[in-house]
Design a protein around this motif. Structure first.
Motif, short mmCIF file in Angstrom:
data_model
loop_
_atom_site.label_atom_id
_atom_site.label_comp_id
_atom_site.label_asym_id
_atom_site.label_seq_id
_atom_site.Cartn_x
_atom_site.Cartn_y
_atom_site.Cartn_z
N GLU A 1 -4.24 -8.52 -12.06
CA GLU A 1 -3.58 -9.19 -10.96
C GLU A 1 -4.37 -10.44 -10.54
O GLU A 1 -3.79 -11.51 -10.31
CB GLU A 1 -3.49 -8.22 -9.78
CG GLU A 1 -2.46 -8.61 -8.75
CD GLU A 1 -2.35 -7.54 -7.66
OE1 GLU A 1 -1.38 -6.77 -7.72
OE2 GLU A 1 -3.23 -7.48 -6.79
N HIS B 1 0.78 -9.47 -7.24
CA HIS B 1 1.34 -8.79 -6.07
C HIS B 1 0.90 -9.40 -4.76
O HIS B 1 1.16 -8.86 -3.71
CB HIS B 1 0.95 -7.31 -6.10
CG HIS B 1 1.40 -6.62 -7.34
ND1 HIS B 1 0.56 -5.89 -8.12
CD2 HIS B 1 2.61 -6.59 -7.96
CE1 HIS B 1 1.22 -5.41 -9.17
NE2 HIS B 1 2.46 -5.83 -9.10
N ASN C 1 0.94 -11.60 -1.51
CA ASN C 1 2.04 -12.22 -0.79
C ASN C 1 1.52 -13.15 0.29
O ASN C 1 0.38 -13.04 0.74
CB ASN C 1 2.96 -11.17 -0.18
CG ASN C 1 2.37 -10.57 1.06
OD1 ASN C 1 2.50 -11.12 2.14
ND2 ASN C 1 1.68 -9.44 0.89
#
Lengths: 227, 227, 227, 227, 227, 227
Positions: A53, F209, F211
């Protein structure tokens, strides 16, 4: 693999040529807090990152910084205008465009110092690399703030506004990444050693009230972000 | 706009770590004839090009060089291996990987000199820019030839082979572009002035048989290419 | 061995002092396409050349470039005038002459960036070295064209004219040398490998019509020169 | 005007190739106290000198330093040997010769740092320039002393001996020139101001016995030279 | 150990902001003859000095140069004024203060070239190091003389006067140190070898009357100082 | 004003000379994350700070970093040993000590690249400057971790341990300072603009992921420190 799309990330226009401002804007093309530096820093750091990520985040932002570099270079190119100035009286910092690059954008800072990879920080340690990036984004934002104040051209202002806000977005993302990985790598066992809790008062007379009684590796806490 | 694809332009593998060779290979990452230099040179030059076909060519090759840079960096990263060498006896040139970058690839030449934009040639004159690129591609090929000879790792050899041939392809394309634009810009009115047709014999004793009686702007003629 | 003759290669005069132009002209003293770079490049390359005619050519031109450097430095020195400007308001780029060198010529580019050997390209491969020189001479000519446009002083224009034409002469000679040695060194077996004949269309939308079906090492063909 | 004679100032030979020593010797080619630096320093300074005898001295020595540079480059070239080392295990500092220059001499210091004009000191003030040269010659001699100790090759030792003694000769000449011009330029009115006669004892505990009661511009007195 | 006292070595004031002069003064902050260079040179050299008196001298002066650096930086900071110039028309050399440092002093020379340790000369040989320092102090004085002429601000002039005289004091001290150690290290056996007594007349026509019949290591004799 | 105390901040010893490790340790003398860089960065930043407590903090730490530089230089000097190596086979990176500095410490990184002020980050904006310092301290700690692993000498290890922990202490202090000033300067109005809340997914395929729905200027929260 890198692919190029002839559309800019965001359209770039200028109201009119402005060679001296072109030079000042070049600071963000080839300067210490410029777009090329940012792109190469995140790109270089990404090779040793294991968390997919975070690796993706670094690569996303590196690609965006390359796209920013293209926007800045486009603006510099437009601001340089159409013709070599034949007066032989260049404004500060605008010499190379007239004697070397034929008005093409040049990878230097605002004073003509060529870009150097000494601006790029890579350590292979994730906390250190993320903190380097947070700092780099903060400095980039500051430079855009300075540049914003010194131009009236509304299109250039709009571009700077966009880029400034994007650096802020990246900054927030790197701070989120820092929270995610905290107490890893060089942030482990923070303040365990006694030498890490001493204050040396070497500039006199001193007024310092900071204390180091109970230091631990701090994190970027952001109530709004962590809810 | 630049987009990144997590697939490399061509797969990169190594048989085994080889930290010293990693350092030597770094020459093509951050050195004077390396991939970053090539990418930035063609990218910077592209802004003042009016011919859409040639502009596209420069942008295609700039993007490919960025992708080459990623391949070279990937190989350097693999060759650096998994762990800092704890012997404190680094082979030549491999110091920074062990004390600074944590084995991540570093934007320097093979001796640790940081990349500098002084390597990048931009003039805004198309003949001069294309000739700069032909020369740059030729030098890049030579460096890959030198690097090829000094490694037995078959995967690394394969990668170098690929990159070497790609530089040759770019070189051919730039030579084709030179033919297309010839007698433009700085190639106009070649040899018209008398001073352009003199030979000064300043190193004695001299054996030179070159003559300058009838100079004109020459072109890259390639029978096979121009049929 | 180098010997110095107190006569310049060609007389240098200026109509009047012009400190800012002095700075701009300094680009050809210590800049990336300047005379010092050219002299050192050909000099360094000459050591590995076996063909005595080409070796002599490189040494002849290297010596002439040193003599050009002396002419440019003489002009800069005259243009700087007789006295430090006491107004404390230097024009762009002319600061060092007033605070450091006492108006003596300084080995920097037009923006004050000190000369660096990173400008010098040496590979030990004759085709690559000659192509580097052709490109270097072409860029030097372009810089002189830019400089010519920005000065009205007829004596300075005359000097630039002379130097510009000499670079053209050197360029023609290097192109002749390239023809003589072609298909040697890094120009051998051109386009043999399949990877050398591919086109990667990485900038979209693309308009490129270049093809690589039948690449071979091209040469500088000059009908007039090769008769 | 500079002319080149294909004979070296003094013949250069080596007993056998010695690539690592080649690298170390490169310190005097492109390093801070090397021959190129010396040549360019005296050449640049000569433009503002009015005394014809001293101007001639500077030009004589500048020319000789260029000829020294050629000797050092010739030795480096011979010591680099005939072939690229294919082992991929270069000794310290010898990487660029194997990956970049094809064994040609390269204008760097012993660690591969490219020559930079920041090494060159020019002030336009004769006392300061001569003192810079005396210091430069003294440092050059010291580097040759270090290099002499680290090589057994008798031919290389002989060359170093020659160059070391020449630097000593230049040094003596610059000291003579300093005597000739003394109490000029920046050496005038020495010690007149009270601030020029104070001693600040800022490193404690201090043992300094130097005193500044009666300072005047001192000169290089050499009984043997001034008879 | 270094300790900082919030009092400056000597009070610094300016009559009024003067951004362009700030830039020129920066020459002595981060330039080749500036205070940082001096401090780091004497500090680095001090490690190999055995004579405790001379070692103390070097450390005293290094500390004073650090304190000078602080004075110059304070003056630059005041001269830069309170606000970023919003006109976007910076005078020569003053760009970085407006786009990068927020008017804080910056470690560059007057043209924006970042400080580099290539300015610092260290040889480990005491005569060479002292001569380097004498030359460095002389150049620093010359730069202050140039800077003095280009400003009317009486407070700035006063500061420059102080610093100029201090460099003169250091110079005298280094000359005394040179006398003390003479005929040591690289000054031993001066002129013994025949090659050290030759004159090569390489710039023609020459007018040189210097002779090298009886060279010996000369010293700085100062009648007033040595009584 | 800076004053020097001949006592080191902490005693430095080595078990035995170790020239190659001396070179590696030099990374912290003149490298991008070294002590000189840290000292000059905090010193330069301090001029525009208004908060007296934070200004004092910066000056305290700058002075300590100068004292660290002295410790590192002392260790390098001891590790270089007593005599020039006469074998002419220097280990990687240790060339300059043998050919230039006479074993004195040299202001370069571990590969011989001279210190440059391009390492120094100054913006005049307090949040940006503090974040730059946090990142710099984190990187310095990482380099000391790498250096610690590669040496067995117990005295050197002890010194590195001390310096590593001091960088940690500085880091904690800068983080405290960041908390104190938060939401000032470039941290104001964080995430207000829509462009600051977008995520551009430019590296595909992506797995991100993170945000940006509710970004605000985050701070370093440290429960233990803020109680």
């Amino acid at each position: 693999m890198f692919k190029h799309d002839k559309n800019l990330l965001e359209m770039v226009r200028v109201e009119r040529p402005n060679p001296q401002y072109a030079t000042m804007l070049q600071e963000q093309l080839g300067g210490p807090n410029g777009e090329l530096k940012a792109a190469l820093q995140y790109f270089s750091q990404s090779f040793r990152i294991k968390d997919p990520e975070i690796k993706d985040l670094f690569q996303d932002i590196a690609s965006e910084e390359l796209s920013h570099m293209e926007m800045v270079a486009t603006a510099v190119n437009m601001l340089n205008g159409h013709d070599i100035d034949v007066t032989g009286t260049q404004p500060a910092g605008n010499i190379e465009a007239n004697v070397l690059t034929g008005l093409a954008p040049y990878l230097t800072n605002g004073s003509g110092v060529p870009f150097t990879a000494t601006y790029v920080n890579v350590t292979g340690d994730l906390p250190a690399d993320i903190l380097s990036n947070i700092a780099a984004e903060q400095r980039a934002k500051v430079v855009y703030e300075y540049l914003h104040r010194q131009i009236n051209d509304k299109h250039v202002r709009q571009m700077i506004d966009f880029l400034l806000n994007r650096e802020e977005a990246h900054n927030t993302l790197f701070r989120q990444a820092f929270q995610k990985i905290q107490a890893n790598g060089s942030d482990r066992d923070w303040g365990v050693d006694e030498d890490a809790r001493l204050y040396f008062d070497l500039s006199t007379p001193g007024v310092n009230h900071f204390n180091l009684n109970n230091p631990q590796a701090p994190s970027f806490q952001n109530p709004n972000l962590t809810q």
